[in-house]
Scaffold this motif. Structure first.
Motif, PDB file in Angstrom:
ATOM      1  N   UNK A  30       0.829  -1.205   0.000  1.00 12.72           N
ATOM      2  CA  UNK A  30       0.000   0.000   0.000  1.00 12.72           C
ATOM      3  C   UNK A  30       0.862   1.253   0.000  1.00 12.72           C
ATOM      4  N   UNK A  31       1.942   1.221   0.794  1.00 15.20           N
ATOM      5  CA  UNK A  31       2.849   2.376   0.812  1.00 15.20           C
ATOM      6  C   UNK A  31       3.487   2.589  -0.552  1.00 15.20           C
ATOM      7  N   UNK A  32       3.847   1.496  -1.242  1.00 17.63           N
ATOM      8  CA  UNK A  32       4.442   1.615  -2.574  1.00 17.63           C
ATOM      9  C   UNK A  32       3.451   2.185  -3.578  1.00 17.63           C
ATOM     10  N   UNK A  33       2.191   1.809  -3.437  1.00 21.83           N
ATOM     11  CA  UNK A  33       1.179   2.384  -4.335  1.00 21.83           C
ATOM     12  C   UNK A  33       1.104   3.897  -4.159  1.00 21.83           C
ATOM     13  N   UNK A  34       1.210   4.338  -2.906  1.00 21.95           N
ATOM     14  CA  UNK A  34       1.219   5.791  -2.655  1.00 21.95           C
ATOM     15  C   UNK A  34       2.479   6.446  -3.209  1.00 21.95           C
ATOM     16  N   UNK A  35       3.626   5.746  -3.127  1.00 24.42           N
ATOM     17  CA  UNK A  35       4.857   6.293  -3.683  1.00 24.42           C
ATOM     18  C   UNK A  35       4.761   6.459  -5.196  1.00 24.42           C
ATOM     19  N   UNK A  36       4.171   5.472  -5.854  1.00 24.56           N
ATOM     20  CA  UNK A  36       4.005   5.564  -7.310  1.00 24.56           C
ATOM     21  C   UNK A  36       3.097   6.737  -7.664  1.00 24.56           C
ATOM     22  N   UNK A  37       2.002   6.872  -6.904  1.00 26.46           N
ATOM     23  CA  UNK A  37       1.093   7.995  -7.160  1.00 26.46           C
ATOM     24  C   UNK A  37       1.787   9.324  -6.935  1.00 26.46           C
TER      25      UNK A  37
END
Length: 777
Positions: free
Chosen positions: A132-139
């Motif tokens: 989930x944190x990586x998804x936020x980083x990509x965004x």
């Protein structure tokens, strides 16, 4: 504990819920701890997280704490703590290992760039929280690219055998542009002027062809500071940005950004005084170093530079731990700031060591030489900040943080330098067009941090219809460990029919050293050795019958007969420049004076002297830029040495409105009417650049210019050979006026000049139109 109900602690991570354990009054004592379900993780690791010791009394709350630690480790999908008599059973289900990490739907950001930013990696333990944190980083990465409507959905695909694949499904959305940037509260400067200080730009109607900029929220905070710096450097110490509003357009395709500004009053410097609270320091030696004029516009940069100069003098005198305290008092009635520079004794703190981290390519010595403070020297906070600025200015690092922390003793500090390397090499493919030179291409390779030593190495090859140029440059910015720039320049140039009926070939090398001689001035000393050849001159043929005469001037034929000539010279150039260092950003000056002495061997024996004075100033609230350049030169042969057209000045680029070789001494009696160049020249170029009413996002401005100058002088021997110089070798002044269009286009800077010669000779060749554009990829 017979009869006790089992206590079960379950982690509902997979279901997205956490079931807390109710506190129990009963205590437990376990003689054994049994671990079940682990496959990869060692029992000792699980016991270390649980911290449940055999034979000790354990309460229900402590079992809850053990559960929290095991879940918080991020290693287990579920955790059960089950008391069974005197045995505590810890049942765990390990998170699977990550197999493949894939990115789907991305076009703007490439897979490699995204993979570097995420922490979910193949062959690592799967963590839902990390995904989930990586998804936020990509965004966040897409937000920085101006696509704030991005959506990133992580998908987990279970493959069995304790492995999962992770796929990030990306819906990039559209680019959010800045439709309009406006300001409120600005009285002294127009919106147009303030927009130039921002890194955020606004897109126009023709943004896809001209310019487009994305809406990046984080960039607005930097622009807030840019505006404050803009006002403070122009005498507004109280200026502040009270707020920034960004409203989405009704079509949800962009934003309207508004900066709310409180300018305050403009202040000027009042009384500038210096006092010393250190008995051994004579204030009369430090006061002149302030270099701030009463009545000049206030700028904090002037105070910082004054402090730096005074503290450096104190160090030269051996007065360590001396600080300069600027004591500023304001007089609202006269809108002046009185500054008193106080020399005070600071705390006795030393630099224990300088630690450098993160430099994988750049040598430590390249970073350390930007410090004026060595390990063991007195600690000067201002000098450390200045060193940090110098490190960032190198351009070698994407991030350069310089901080201090306490040393091993109370009177010591450690300077921590943390950097992140960034690419310093570039491949340049360029294209250009000029009305005089035609189309051209440029190929270049440049490395600004060669072998991590901070050296510069560049190779360039350029060609146009009539010219071919190639060069190699190597620069050592700290020769022998000092602020001395050593350079080696090699070149090979050829021309063919460049508005002339002959060809040329010039090659050579030039080593040089450059060093500072004062605050804004430097001196370059150089040696040059080269070879020059004039060839392809058409021999003169007299008229015969109906056949007219043809051919070039006998002057050029003679100079061609000299063959390839060598030139060996020593020279220097003194430069005084405030264009980049001037405290007031509204104006700047440059002065250059150089001489080259030929005759250290070779075929040329002469002295060449050139000088240039340039100035620019912004007026009308900095919306109009005025520029002026005055330059001149003279080359004088010695000992009867011959000069050729390759030695004399051509006048090219010195006065607009004339072709290359289009003005100056000319053998008008020769059929080709060849230009011969001159031994003397002077030129005055004036220009103004101003907005022409178009939206500034187009990057189009207008200009007016007036150039005047003269090119004259050939030797008596050349005068005797010429077929008809008349008086063209005398100083005849030429002048031209014109207007220009400047366009900061997406292809590169473009300039169009329309000119008209208002003072010329009958044999001159005009150039009424010139277009210049260059671009790099």
């Amino acid at each position: 504990m017979p009869g006790a109900l089992p206590l079960t602690v379950a982690a509902g991570i997979a279901a997205g819920a956490l079931v807390p354990v109710a506190a129990m009054a009963e205590d437990f004592r376990f003689s054994a701890v049994k671990i079940e379900g682990n496959k990869r993780i060692e029992p000792a690791t699980i016991l270390a997280y649980a911290k449940v010791a055999k034979g000790q009394t354990v309460s229900g709350d402590q079992l809850n704490d053990a559960y929290q630690r095991l879940v918080g480790s991020g290693l287990f999908e579920t955790v059960d703590l089950v008391p069974q008599g005197g045995t505590l059973v810890i049942r765990v289900k390990e998170y699977p290992m990550v197999g493949v990490v894939a990115f789907e739907g991305n076009r703007v950001l490439k897979d490699d760039a995204i993979a570097k930013s995420v922490k979910t990696k193949p062959n690592h333990v799967f963590s839902p929280a990390q995904v989930e944190a990586d998804a936020n980083l990509i965004a966040e990465g897409y937000t920085q690219a101006g696509r704030i409507n991005v959506r990133v959905d992580p998908k987990v695909i279970r493959r069995g055998d304790g492995r999962v694949d992770v796929a990030f499904e990306i819906k990039e959305g559209y680019t959010s542009e800045v439709h309009r940037i406006s300001f409120t509260g600005n009285r002294s400067y127009s919106d147009f002027t303030l927009r130039q200080a921002l890194s955020t730009k606004q897109a126009g109607i023709l943004h896809r062809l001209i310019q487009s900029d994305n809406f990046v929220p984080d960039r607005l905070e930097q622009d807030k500071q840019n505006l404050i710096d803009f006002y403070q450097s122009r005498g507004y110490p109280d200026a502040k940005v009270t707020g920034i509003s960004s409203d989405m357009a009704r079509a949800r395709d962009g934003y309207f950004v508004t900066f709310n500004i409180e300018e305050g009053q403009q202040y000027k410097f009042g009384n500038i005084t210096t006092v010393s609270e250190v008995p051994d320091l004579n204030v009369d030696e430090f006061a002149p170093l302030a270099k701030i004029k009463t009545g000049s516009v206030y700028t904090p940069t002037a105070i910082d530079l004054a402090i730096t100069r005074m503290e450096q003098l104190a160090l030269k005198k051996g007065a360590n731990f001396v600080r300069v305290d600027p004591r500023v008092t304001r007089d609202p009635a006269t809108q002046t700031l009185n500054v008193q520079f106080a020399l005070v004794r600071g705390p006795r703190i030393f630099v224990e060591r300088i630690d450098i981290k993160g430099n994988t390519t750049t040598l430590d010595s390249v970073i350390r030489r930007e410090f004026r403070t060595d390990e063991g020297d007195p600690f000067n906070p201002r000098e450390i900040r200045n060193s940090a600025d110098r490190i960032r200015a190198l351009g070698f690092f994407s991030k350069a943080d310089v901080n201090t922390k306490p040393g091993t003793n109370p009177d010591q500090v450690v300077v921590d330098v943390n950097v992140e390397e960034q690419p310093t090499g570039s491949l340049t493919l360029g294209a250009s067009y000029g009305a005089a030179s035609g189309f051209g291409v440029l190929v270049g390779v440049q490395e600004d941090n060669f072998l991590g030593r901070g050296q510069s190495l560049g190779v360039q090859i350029g060609t146009t219809a009539d010219n071919q140029q190639s060069s190699i440059d190597f620069v050592e910015p700290y020769f022998l460990g000092r602020d001395v720039k050593a350079r080696m320049h090699l070149w090979y140039d050829t021309t063919s029919n460049d508005n002339a009926d002959y060809n040329t070939r010039i090659q050579g090398l030039q080593p040089s050293v450059e060093f500072p001689v004062a605050e804004n001035s430097r001196l370059e000393a150089r040696y040059a050795y080269g070879k020059k050849k004039l060839f392809g001159v058409t021999d003169y043929t007299a008229a015969s019958g109906t056949t007219p005469a043809s051919g070039s001037s006998p002057v050029l034929s003679y100079e061609q007969s000299l063959g390839e000539r060598t030139a060996s010279s020593v020279g220097y150039t003194y430069t005084w420049d405030t264009m980049t260092t001037n405290l007031d950003p509204r104006y700047g000056y440059t002065f250059k004076f150089g001489q080259d002495y030929y005759g250290l061997g070779g075929d040329v024996d002469a002295i060449s002297t050139t000088a240039l004075l340039a100035a620019q100033r912004k007026v009308m609230h900095e919306s109009v830029r005025l520029r002026a350049e005055l330059e001149g030169g003279v080359i004088t042969p010695r000992s009867g040495s011959d000069l050729t057209i390759l030695d004399r000045f051509s006048g090219y680029g010195k006065v607009r409105g004339f072709e290359s070789h289009g003005w100056g001494p000319r053998d008008v009696g020769a059929p080709n009417g060849d230009a011969l160049g001159g031994q003397y020249f002077w030129a005055l170029r004036t220009e103004t650049e101003f907005p022409i009413g178009l939206p500034e996002e187009y990057g189009i401005t207008g200009g007016l210019f007036w150039d005047t100058g003269a090119l004259w002088g050939v030797s008596s021997s050349e005068r005797a050979l010429a077929m008809g110089l008349d008086d063209s070798d005398k100083m005849h002044i030429r002048s031209a006026v014109g207007f220009s269009f400047f366009w900061r286009s997406a292809l590169g800077p473009l300039r169009i000049d329309f000119s008209k010669a208002i003072k010329k000779e009958t044999y001159d060749k005009e150039q009424n139109f010139d277009l210049t554009i260059s671009t790099k990829f």
